[in-house]
Write an enzyme that holds these catalytic residues in place. Structure first.
Site, PDB file in Angstrom:
ATOM      1  N   GLU A  46      -0.727  -8.556   6.969  1.00 34.30           N
ATOM      2  CA  GLU A  46      -1.586  -7.928   7.266  1.00 34.30           C
ATOM      3  C   GLU A  46      -2.714  -8.030   5.394  1.00 34.30           C
ATOM      4  OE1 GLU A  46      -1.784  -4.340   9.280  1.00 34.30           O
ATOM      5  OE2 GLU A  46      -1.169  -5.559  11.184  1.00 34.30           O
ATOM      6  N   ASP A  57      -3.816   6.297   6.097  1.00 33.60           N
ATOM      7  CA  ASP A  57      -2.837   6.066   5.384  1.00 33.60           C
ATOM      8  C   ASP A  57      -2.195   7.419   4.203  1.00 33.60           C
ATOM      9  OD1 ASP A  57      -3.021   3.211   5.404  1.00 33.60           O
ATOM     10  OD2 ASP A  57      -4.373   2.987   4.253  1.00 33.60           O
TER      11      ASP A  57
END
Length: 260
Positions: A46, A57
Site C-alpha cells: 500500500e 492514522d
C-alpha cells in the site's frame, strides 16, 4: 483477473500487505522501498499519499506524513515514482492509499486514469463516505477496472458490511479497533469477538486485518481470522531505525517472527 485477484487465487491465506508513506524517510525513497519489500517476500504493498491531516492514522504515520510533505512529496511525484518501481515488480499488487483532499486537487478521473496507466491495482480512501462512493466513484471504478477498498470497524453494522461486500471489489479492509493506526502487543477479547462476528457473516470478498499488528501474536491472530494482515506503523518504525530499505524489511520480518 487483476493482480489482487491473482494473489488471492495463488495464496488464499497468510497474506502480508505493507503500508508505507511515500516520501519518507526521503523524497526519493519510494522505488527502493518497493523493491526491498518485493525482495522481502511481501505479498502486497500500500503506497501512502502523505497528507497534513491524516485523521485515521496514529502518531507514527502522522509524523511520516509531515516529514514526507516537508521533503517535497506530491501526488504527481508519487505516481511517477510508482511508475518507475512498477518496471521492477510487474506482478506485485500495489494499492494507492490516501485521503480525499489531495486526490480531489489532482482530479478524480485523471487520478483513476493515471493509476490505471502506471499499474495501481486498487484505491483506498479512508475518509470517502460510502454514499459518495456509490454516486461518484463506483462508475469510475468500473470504467478503469480499479476497485475501491472500503474499511470496516467494530462499529460498522452488519447491514453496512453486506452493502460494502455487494458493491465493492478487491478485498475488505478490517480495521481491528475503533481507533487510529498504531502498534499493539495483542488483540483483546473485544477485538477477537469482532473478528469472529465478521467470520460468521459469510462475506463474498476476502478480508485483510490492519491497525495494531506489530508482533508474532497479533500477526497470527490476524491471519487466523482473515486472509491476511496489513502492517503500517511498525514498518515506518523499522524505516526510522535503519539506514536502508533492505535493512528495514529485514527488521520487520524479524520483529513479526517470519525469520525464526
Amino acid at each position: 483477473m487483476n493482480r489482487i485477484e491473482q494473489l488471492f487465487t495463488r495464496k488464499p491465506s497468510e497474506i502480508l500487505s505493507i503500508y508505507f508513506t511515500c516520501g519518507y524517510p526521503h523524497r526519493d525513497s519510494t522505488v527502493d522501498i518497493i523493491k526491498a519489500l518485493a525482495r522481502g517476500g511481501v505479498d502486497m504493498i500500500e503506497v501512502g499519499v502523505p497528507f497534513s491531516d491524516p485523521m485515521a492514522d496514529g502518531p507514527v504515520i502522522q509524523e511520516s506524513s509531515t516529514i514526507a510533505l516537508r521533503n517535497g512529496m506530491t501526488l504527481h511525484l508519487l505516481l511517477s515514482q510508482v511508475e518507475e518501481a512498477r518496471k521492477s515488480v510487474p506482478d506485485l499488487p500495489m494499492v494507492l492509499m490516501g485521503y480525499l483532499n489531495p486526490m480531489m486537487r489532482y482530479g478524480i478521473e485523471p487520478l483513476f486514469a493515471r493509476c490505471k496507466e502506471i499499474g495501481i491495482d486498487a484505491i483506498i480512501i479512508p475518509d470517502l463516505p460510502f454514499h459518495e462512493y456509490m454516486r461518484d466513484f463506483r462508475p469510475l471504478c468500473e470504467k478503469y477496472g480499479l476497485p475501491m477498498i472500503m474499511l470496516i470497524t467494530p462499529e460498522t453494522s452488519d447491514e453496512r458490511i453486506h452493502l460494502i461486500d455487494d458493491n465493492c471489489d478487491g478485498f475488505i479492509y478490517m480495521v481491528s479497533a475503533a481507533s487510529t493506526t498504531g502498534t499493539r502487543d495483542s488483540f483483546g477479547e473485544e477485538q477477537l469477538s469482532y473478528f469472529r462476528r465478521i467470520d460468521r457473516l459469510g462475506l463474498k470478498h476476502k478480508r485483510l486485518i490492519g491497525f495494531g499488528i506489530s508482533n508474532p501474536t497479533t500477526l497470527s491472530e490476524a491471519w487466523g481470522h482473515s486472509s491476511g494482515a496489513i502492517i503500517g506503523s511498525l514498518f515506518i518504525k523499522c524505516l526510522t531505525k535503519t539506514s536502508t530499505a533492505s535493512e528495514a524489511v529485514a527488521l520487520l520480518r524479524q520483529t513479526i517472527g517470519l525469520d525464526r
